[in-house]
Scaffold this motif. Sequence first.
Motif: not given
Length: 391
Positions: A269-270, A276-278, A327-329, A332-334
């Motif tokens: 839940x990063x 959203x990523x891990x 990571x997805x969604x 690049x900044x997010x």
Amino acid sequence: MFNSMQIRVKLYAFRFAASLFRTELRWTQSRYTSISSVTVDVDPIMKKDKVSKAMKAYLERAKAHNEFMSIQNMEFKIGKRHLANMMGEDPEAFSQDDIDRSIQYLFPSGLYDKNAKPMMKPPEEVIPQRKAAEFNETGRPFHSMFYTGRPNYCKLLFDIVENINNLNEVEDQRLRKHLTPDQTQRLETSGYDWQSKEALEKILLEDISDTEYDNFASAISRLIHLPYSYRQKSFIDKYRRPLLIKTDSDQIPKPQLDENGRSYVTVYECLRKSARGDVTVIAPGKGTIKINGHDITYFKDIQAREQVLFPLIFANMVGKVDVSANVEGGGFSGQAGAIRWGIAMALRSFVDADIIDRMRIAGLLQRDYRRRERKKPGQAGARKKYTWKKR
């Protein structure tokens, strides 16, 4: 006109009459000794104490406040008894913790602001405290700085200046003896901040302006930077607070072992914007970074790469751990912000407590909930307005 002889005759006659009056008075007192021994009570109305208008006004306000507090206390006790009966508990043994738990059960709220949630507290904790009488019944003030308008605030500044002068005298005395301050007792300034303006107003029970608060902060900052400020540690600690509470060791995840015997920590839940990523951090490592199966060149922008590397550089862990992120969604900044937060949270398991506190103060362990503000109808953008034209 009277001549000198006539004036002397009149003076002798006046003295003779006065002597006769004193003789008559002594004879009257000796005759009525029983009457003179009787005491006569003075009318209590004639012995009224003079009370100033300011004291009268204060007594009226204090009386009204006490009546208001008594009503609030009675209503709180009645509400507490009703709440205990609703929950099937004993009203006499119903504590404040039971009240909070019952309020949370009966009135669930999805509001995040603590002040917006329903509560039931004793009136003494909710209603602001009143200042005690500042002058006696004759209107004479107790405080030496009463006429400044803010006696407690002025007294605080006076105490700070007095402590500064005392520490300067101590420093001069020790310099004559060729002595230096003890560096082991030096007060730590990093990780601490002065009490906020609202907290200081509660301590002083007075309202202060922003300029007066800045004067307080500059004066006490001058005090704490003196070489012998540790002698006034108890005074300084009253008006400063830690920026962030130290991290509890139970909240830091314990590393697990992989098939190669290396320790690793995975943070799920990063979040950042829509990304959203891990993130998984493995130690010991060679410094390799994998993002969705690619290396750091996954990000074309230099700024995004710096965001990913910043936690490793700050904790001095470059080349000591390996990082694997999915990571997805978002853009690049997010995605870079989400990976940065995941790396910082995972590094807590591989660094000491001092570096964790430094990371927390730097804001690496704080989620970034900022999002792009939407465009408003009738406007050119989120904040931009159309040019107004009269015709």
